[in-house]
Design a protein around this motif. Sequence first.
Motif, short mmCIF file in Angstrom:
data_model
loop_
_atom_site.label_atom_id
_atom_site.label_comp_id
_atom_site.label_asym_id
_atom_site.label_seq_id
_atom_site.Cartn_x
_atom_site.Cartn_y
_atom_site.Cartn_z
N SER B 266 0.81 -1.22 0.00
CA SER B 266 0.00 0.00 0.00
C SER B 266 0.84 1.27 0.00
CB SER B 266 -0.94 0.01 1.20
OG SER B 266 -1.90 -0.99 1.05
N GLN B 267 2.12 1.12 0.12
CA GLN B 267 3.10 2.22 0.00
C GLN B 267 3.07 3.27 1.10
OE1 GLN B 267 4.03 3.76 -3.79
NE2 GLN B 267 3.38 1.95 -4.89
N ILE B 268 2.05 3.32 1.93
CA ILE B 268 2.00 4.38 2.92
C ILE B 268 2.02 3.86 4.36
CG2 ILE B 268 0.82 6.06 1.46
CD1 ILE B 268 -1.81 5.25 2.81
N CYS B 269 1.69 2.58 4.57
CA CYS B 269 1.46 2.10 5.93
C CYS B 269 2.72 2.12 6.79
CB CYS B 269 0.87 0.70 5.90
SG CYS B 269 -0.39 0.49 4.66
N CYS B 270 3.85 1.71 6.21
CA CYS B 270 5.10 1.73 6.99
C CYS B 270 5.35 3.14 7.49
CB CYS B 270 6.29 1.30 6.13
SG CYS B 270 6.34 -0.44 5.76
N TYR B 292 5.26 -4.22 14.41
CA TYR B 292 5.50 -5.56 13.86
C TYR B 292 5.42 -5.47 12.35
CZ TYR B 292 4.76 -7.07 18.65
OH TYR B 292 4.86 -7.23 20.00
N TYR B 293 6.48 -5.83 11.67
CA TYR B 293 6.54 -5.60 10.23
C TYR B 293 7.00 -6.84 9.48
CZ TYR B 293 11.62 -5.23 10.81
OH TYR B 293 12.93 -5.50 11.08
N ILE B 294 6.75 -6.82 8.17
CA ILE B 294 7.32 -7.85 7.30
C ILE B 294 8.62 -7.29 6.72
CG2 ILE B 294 6.99 -9.26 5.25
CD1 ILE B 294 3.98 -9.08 5.69
N ASP B 295 8.52 -6.13 6.10
CA ASP B 295 9.68 -5.36 5.67
C ASP B 295 9.33 -3.90 5.91
OD1 ASP B 295 11.19 -7.53 4.20
OD2 ASP B 295 9.34 -7.53 3.05
N ILE B 296 10.29 -3.08 6.29
CA ILE B 296 10.02 -1.65 6.38
C ILE B 296 10.38 -1.04 5.04
CG2 ILE B 296 10.74 0.54 7.43
CD1 ILE B 296 8.97 -0.99 9.30
N ARG B 297 9.40 -0.41 4.42
CA ARG B 297 9.65 0.17 3.10
C ARG B 297 9.67 1.70 3.23
NH1 ARG B 297 6.46 -3.92 -0.98
NH2 ARG B 297 8.12 -5.44 -0.95
N ASP B 304 13.99 7.14 4.95
CA ASP B 304 14.82 6.23 5.73
C ASP B 304 15.36 6.93 6.97
OD1 ASP B 304 15.90 3.55 5.89
OD2 ASP B 304 17.84 4.53 5.76
N GLU B 305 15.70 8.21 6.82
CA GLU B 305 16.16 8.99 7.97
C GLU B 305 15.05 9.08 9.02
OE1 GLU B 305 16.48 9.68 4.85
OE2 GLU B 305 18.56 10.20 4.44
N PHE B 306 13.82 9.18 8.52
CA PHE B 306 12.66 9.27 9.40
C PHE B 306 12.49 7.97 10.19
CE2 PHE B 306 7.90 9.54 9.93
CZ PHE B 306 7.89 10.75 10.63
N TYR B 307 12.73 6.86 9.50
CA TYR B 307 12.68 5.53 10.13
C TYR B 307 13.78 5.41 11.19
CZ TYR B 307 13.50 0.38 10.16
OH TYR B 307 13.73 -0.92 10.50
N GLU B 308 14.99 5.84 10.82
CA GLU B 308 16.10 5.78 11.78
C GLU B 308 15.80 6.65 12.99
OE1 GLU B 308 18.65 3.79 11.78
OE2 GLU B 308 18.02 2.89 9.88
N ILE B 318 9.92 -5.08 15.25
CA ILE B 318 10.09 -6.54 15.30
C ILE B 318 9.64 -7.13 13.97
CG2 ILE B 318 9.28 -8.68 16.39
CD1 ILE B 318 9.14 -7.15 19.02
N LYS B 319 10.53 -7.92 13.36
CA LYS B 319 10.19 -8.54 12.08
C LYS B 319 9.36 -9.80 12.33
CE LYS B 319 12.19 -10.39 7.81
NZ LYS B 319 11.31 -9.82 6.79
#
Lengths: 362, 433
Positions: B266-270, B292-297, B304-308, B318-319
């Motif tokens: 869905s491109q936005i959920c992560c 809880y994720y499958i992959d963080i996109r 990615d900086e936002f994720y970090e 947690i994968k």
Amino acid sequence: MAKIDRKFSKELKKYGAFDFTSCYNCGNCTAVCSLATKDEAFPRELVRLSALGVKEEIESSLKPWSCYYCGECSSLCPQSADPGELMMSLRRWLTARYDWTGLSGLLYKSVPVLVGAMLLMVAAVILFANYKQFNVKEIMHFGHLFEMYAIATVFLLILLPNILRMWYLTVIRPGKNPPFTKYFKSAGVLFLHMFTQKRTLGCDDNQRRWFEHFILVIGYLTLLMMTVLLGWMGTENIFVIVAGYLVSAIVFIVTADFVKERIKAKKELNRHSRLKKLSRHSRPSDWLFVIWLFLMGLTAFAVRLFVDLDIINNNLWIYLIHLTVLVQWALIIVPFGKWTHFMYRSFSMYFQSLITENNKGS
Amino acid sequence: MEKEKINLFFDAMVIGGGIAGGESALNLANNGYKVIIVEKDLSIGGKMIMLSKVFPTLDCSACITTPKVSEISRHNNITIFTESDVNSVVKMGERHFRAEITRRPRYVVAEDCTGCQKCEEACPVIVKDQYQYNLIGRKAAFIPFSIASPKIAAIDIENCTLCGACEKACPSNCIDFTQKALDYVIDIKSVVVATGFKLFDPLKIERYGFGKFKNVLTSMQMERQLAPTRPFNTILRPSDGKVPDKIAYVLCAGSRDDSEGNPICSQICCMYSIKQAQLLMGALPMADITIYYIDIRAFGKGYDEFYEQAKGMGVSFIKGKIGKITKGERGDLTLRYEDVSTGKIKEARHDMVVLSVGVLANDEAVPMFRSNTLLTDPLNYIRQEDPIISPAKTSIEGVFVSGTASGPMDIPDSILSAGAAASQATAYLKRIN
């Protein structure tokens, strides 16, 4: 260091596995599995090992035998990777791996070989009957002896060595040497699971399937005992005759219902998602097992009925059919087909308890 | 007797008044074209106007959307039809479409309503507030939400008891129960389809217990709890009003899931989950947040900086896809999953669970087109004939697609797509041959 073997997934697909390489390792299958526990997590681990082709680890794993194919993992798989069918295929592959003759693998992978072998048995029975000049008494006498010898031979030459191979691959080679006394202490586990198959109960809403399974195991063993030890086919003992009728009827009626339920369950599973391709994964050798069990019960019942109606002498064909079914069962399905799964499952529980008790001790 | 239909003329019709439709309309209007926006809801602004903040800048979503919305509303070249449905669009010829539109009655005279909310106070009927995603209630005579545009009252006639209390309370006498639906025939030169997306309905995933367990929420409900116009002014869990201190996010709830019929990302959920986690860390400094994720996109600029940054703030990642959610003690929930990094099955207790629900296609626009077929892709998004070179082009010449009607995308991509649709529509309108 384990090596990655890309060819392995191709090999496994010959045993029925379908799209397991599309797995993206989310762990959903393991999390929804009603049989997987905190100590024993599957099937994702096996999907991963299979995709990588780490044969040695798969060979030493008992987990495929802990799976009873409830089907939840497959119907809820986000990638339609069908992990349940993969576990089934791994059981077939392991059966072939444990079998020192290599015939199991051949019969699983190739339908022509399987059909050929079955036809060979038909030809053998006809030739033998011809050789005995279609003498009912002699043929029936031979049939009775055949059962005893076949059971002993198959057990000593095929089943026992294969169990030992399984033991070597899963217990000894991975270096989990349990102390000698454990083998006796855990023996109860072996018999409990062999006779009750009680793990099936772990699958949700599966009481009926388990119960039928249980009845079949007991019924089949009783029928075996009746014909081999009590000589049901030829006896005059009224008690044995009636009991034999009962048991053989139970075997074929329950088998028929069992098959019906399985087909229904499979349909249910297929409706769930686009896993419609699923049903084609059932190997002919799997269906053989139940169909032949059904035929065994039915023909045994019919033969005894013909004997009691005193028309067997003019209707030798019914006994020949029964004998053919019996020969095919004893020489193909029992040693090389799905029958062995029942045995390996029980031994898997046994080996598992050896290993875990060993771990606790150390 | 057939009712008389009102005939109007425009250069372009934009179907859908969300952020993409609004942006396309604004671009066209600024180029001098007369535009009509047809919106089925009571307010324009779409889903973006309901959001708390946007990723990865953490700008206030309402503060970005509202000025844009008022610019659209005040533009001389833009006409807005809210609570309206497009019944049909027929291509009559080159640069000529004819659309039939029905404007449903609001039972309020729009020109006279001052938005004073007196009717809301007087109305005795309380129903679930769909604009707060059922977290709280609203009246049957109501203003959709505080930053709605137009900010005028409406009567929810299905739940109205016709008691007349609002009529008596209204100081400008603008409530009119005799209003009827109006039919329009509109001649236009081009069409922009900006019908947006639908949210995945988590009721379909029974094992996640949404609808059964009160403390399992959707991400949109959490979004409302975090928004400036939030209903509770803090974060509360629905079962007992407790401020939660162990919150779980379940990613890919209805996305990347073949078994639920939506195999794509869905491109936005992560990203919105990471954003909400950061906002929650701010709102509830003592709370533990686990994703809880499958992959963080995290694929966009600054994502990615936002994720970090979220990891740095202490959000746990947690994968492992959640297999089952079961009820624990006192409204708590137990989540069963395989920790993929260790291969072990685990069960975790949380007092609130947010399902990061996915995006589904909204194919309502497809049956509107009668003379030519508006083609869709296999997942019912409007098909882009040439997604790389001219992304707004559809199977009908002169009909352009804007925003998430063509596939899942985040807000920056939606705006880009809306701009592309507007410029391609302009090129179509200007074309000499």
